[in-house]
Design a protein around this motif. Structure first.
Motif, short mmCIF file in Angstrom:
data_model
loop_
_atom_site.label_atom_id
_atom_site.label_comp_id
_atom_site.label_asym_id
_atom_site.label_seq_id
_atom_site.Cartn_x
_atom_site.Cartn_y
_atom_site.Cartn_z
N VAL A 497 -5.66 -1.89 -0.77
CA VAL A 497 -6.21 -0.64 -1.28
C VAL A 497 -7.71 -0.53 -0.95
CG1 VAL A 497 -6.67 0.76 -3.32
CG2 VAL A 497 -4.50 -0.52 -3.13
N LEU A 498 -8.44 -1.61 -1.25
CA LEU A 498 -9.89 -1.61 -1.05
C LEU A 498 -10.20 -1.99 0.40
CD1 LEU A 498 -10.92 -3.47 -4.32
CD2 LEU A 498 -10.92 -1.00 -3.91
N ARG A 499 -10.75 -1.06 1.16
CA ARG A 499 -11.06 -1.31 2.57
C ARG A 499 -12.49 -1.81 2.72
NH1 ARG A 499 -6.94 0.43 5.63
NH2 ARG A 499 -5.55 2.02 4.75
N TRP A 500 -12.70 -2.67 3.70
CA TRP A 500 -14.03 -3.20 3.95
C TRP A 500 -14.96 -2.12 4.49
CZ3 TRP A 500 -15.79 -7.63 2.17
CH2 TRP A 500 -14.90 -8.67 1.87
N LYS A 502 -15.07 2.33 5.80
CA LYS A 502 -14.37 3.61 5.74
C LYS A 502 -13.55 3.86 6.98
CE LYS A 502 -17.90 5.77 2.81
NZ LYS A 502 -18.90 6.88 2.70
N THR A 507 -8.50 -4.82 4.70
CA THR A 507 -8.71 -4.65 3.27
C THR A 507 -9.16 -5.94 2.61
OG1 THR A 507 -6.40 -5.21 2.74
CG2 THR A 507 -6.90 -2.89 3.21
N VAL A 508 -9.75 -5.79 1.44
CA VAL A 508 -10.21 -6.93 0.66
C VAL A 508 -9.01 -7.77 0.23
CG1 VAL A 508 -11.40 -7.64 -1.45
CG2 VAL A 508 -12.25 -5.69 -0.12
N GLU A 509 -7.92 -7.10 -0.16
CA GLU A 509 -6.72 -7.83 -0.60
C GLU A 509 -6.15 -8.69 0.54
OE1 GLU A 509 -7.07 -4.08 -3.04
OE2 GLU A 509 -7.26 -4.63 -0.92
#
Length: 575
Positions: A497-500, A502, A507-509
């Motif tokens: 979900v959380l992208r490094w 834009k 992603t961070v995951e």
């Protein structure tokens, strides 16, 4: 100037600077000059990369060289990776001097290799800086142009050359004048070679990737040339006191080196014979590129290609190995003798590899044709296949795995030549098959994914030959690509979900999953290695740092991660 630099430090550059700093601050006092030279190289590469990626300079370089679309220049990462790997290996060997019989000679040999590759990278930076001098005015406040570019190049080049001079002079085993000439030759050769790569294979590589490949190949084949000159008693480079020519080399490395030399000479040999054949068949009047391209697909040119390949590998390469390397046995016979030395384990391992390859290729090829699964995920399954194939061999047959890596690389090179030149009857079939596994980093001209995966797994193992007090270092490629990169892609694709950034997809995951999976794999591998008799000296704190830095670099870089991540991970594991 420092403040302006910090404004241009993005995620990739920050991780690279941390990586270089970890290695530089780990050096003993005896390697201070090498660490200082690496620092100068890093600062110079950062300056060149920032200037090259500026809005006005980028079109200038793109008009001269067509790099891979969608990738950053990668100049900083490409310039520092191989020298940092060499320095990490020097740090590792310096720990072994008190208890390693041949440590001084091996350390001197590797030290000269470090200066060779470091100078090669620095020469390319000077070349790029020279090109950037002619760039138009840039809106960027940190654009280095005109006389400013020349000044900053001199500021970094002069202390670097002084450092090289001091390093040469401080070692009594080196002949100063000849080694400085050798460094100059390596630099010029690398500058010429990177231009050849970027022009021959447009849109196939970034500057950083081309720099890594060109400096590595010049280093590898420069060693061959030095050994050949030494044997022929040409010039003063043949002096027996010059350890970078007379460094020890194992039989497996000699066989691999000879075969690779032959395969890289096959294109020159084949094209020369083909042109002579075309000259006589067309009476020298109708020669053209179109005629030559058509002839590549014919039966006659196929016969010429296969005959060239046979002559090179069956006659010329063994002759070179006999006279230069004192290898008094045909390499094919040596390989067969090596396999039957321990037939139960090695033949069984070959059968296991063939079974895994056949099942995986047939299964994944069918999926790629009929499934809607994203190609990036299908490619990661081959990373898992690499784990299944290489981990058992690395644990129980490491020497045989060295040879197998070389054989696989030779097969890949032959198949790629057949595909690129459309050699009858396999050219089109291989091209159609390989296209099922390509992605945006490959092109019609050159498919590099399978090479980068194989070399990413093989190079840490090859570089760990000889003394190695870090038992996880040979696993660097398998762990980072086969496990870390695969888990990062799969978890990031499904749950990320959380992208490094834009614009990026990582992603961070996914990064967290990759780092965690590598640490979990290490917790399984270390007890296995301990039970096999290895002395475990890898501290968990240093392991955590190595895994985290390589994982973050994989998340931040737009370069070919199969090529860079294993080398970065290997370097940090050696500390």
């Amino acid at each position: 100037m420092a403040g302006a630099l910090l404004e241009h430090v993005n995620g990739e550059r920050a991780v690279v600077l941390v990586f270089v700093s970890l290695v530089a601050f780990s050096v003993p006092l005896s390697l201070f000059l090498e660490a200082f030279a690496l620092s100068l190289l890093t600062v110079s590469a950062l300056l060149v990369e920032i200037s090259a990626e500026s809005s006005a300079a980028a079109p200038l370089l793109l008009r001269r060289f067509r790099t891979r679309p969608g990738a950053s220049s990668g100049i900083l990462l490409g310039a520092v990776t191989l020298p940092t790997v060499m320095l990490s290996r020097l740090i590792q060997l310096s720990r072994a001097l008190p208890r390693h019989d041949n440590g001084i000679e091996e350390l001197s040999y590797l030290g000269m290799q470090y200066w060779n590759v470091s100078t090669s990278c620095f020469a390319v930076l000077i070349f790029l800086r020279f090109l950037l001098q002619h760039s138009p005015t840039n809106a960027s406040s940190f654009c280095l142009r005109g006389c400013q570019a020349l000044v900053y190049s001199s500021v970094s080049a002069v202390p670097y050359l002084v450092t090289c001079y001091l390093a040469m002079k401080s070692n009594e085993n080196w002949i100063l004048r000849n080694n400085m000439l050798c460094l100059l030759c390596y630099g010029i050769a690398t500058v010429m070679f990177i231009q050849h790569i970027l022009r021959t294979f447009p849109s196939c590589a970034s500057f950083g990737e081309a720099l890594l490949v060109s400096s590595g190949l010049v280093l590898y084949f420069g060693d061959m040339l030095a050994r050949t000159i030494s044997k022929m008693d040409f010039l003063l480079l043949s002096s027996k006191r010059n350890v970078h020519v007379n460094g020890a080399r194992g039989e497996i490395a000699t066989v691999i080196q000879g075969v690779l030399l032959g395969l890289f000479l096959v294109p020159v040999f084949y094209k020369s014979i083909l042109r002579i054949w075309l000259y006589f068949t067309t009476l020298g009047k109708q020669r053209s590129q179109e005629v030559e391209e058509r002839s590549n697909r014919g039966i006659g040119s196929a016969i010429v290609f296969y005959a060239s390949l046979l002559v090179m590998l069956a006659i010329l390469v063994p002759a070179w190995m006999y006279f230069v390397q004192d290898f008094h046995m045909h390499p094919l016979l040596w390989v067969l003798n090596f396999v039957v030395t321990d037939p139960l384990k090695r033949i069984a391992l070959c059968m296991y590899w063939v079974s895994v390859i056949c099942v995986s290729v047939l299964r994944f090829y069918d999926i790629s044709k009929n499934s809607k699964t994203e190609r990036i995920l299908l490619r990661k399954y081959y990373h898992l296949v690499a784990v299944l194939m290489f981990v058992p061999a690395l644990l129980y047959q490491p020497a045989f795995l060295d040879l197998a890596f070389g054989a696989a690389l030779a097969v890949f090179l032959v198949l790629e030549m057949i595909r690129v030149w459309k050699i009858w009857p396999l050219g089109n079939l291989i091209h159609q098959f390989m296209n099922a596994f390509t992605d945006h980093r490959d092109s019609e001209i050159l498919i590099v994914s399978h090479f980068s995966l194989l070399l990413g797994c093989a190079l840490p193992k090859w570089m760990s030959s000889g003394f190695n007090d870090r038992p996880l270092a040979p696993f660097a490629g398998i762990l980072s690509l086969g496990i870390g990169d695969t888990m990062a892609s799969m978890v990031g694709h499904k749950y990320g979900v959380l992208r490094w950034s834009k614009t990026g997809k990582k992603t961070v995951e996914g990064t967290a999953a990759g780092i965690t999976s590598v640490l979990a794999a290490c917790s399984v591998l270390l007890p296995l290695l301990a039970s096999s008799g290895y002395i475990i000296s890898q501290h968990w704190a240093s392991l955590l740092i190595a895994v985290t830095v390589s994982g973050l670099l994989e998340a931040c870089t737009a370069q070919l991660d199969n090529a860079f991540i294993p080398l970065v991970f290997y370097s940090l594991l050696c500390l």
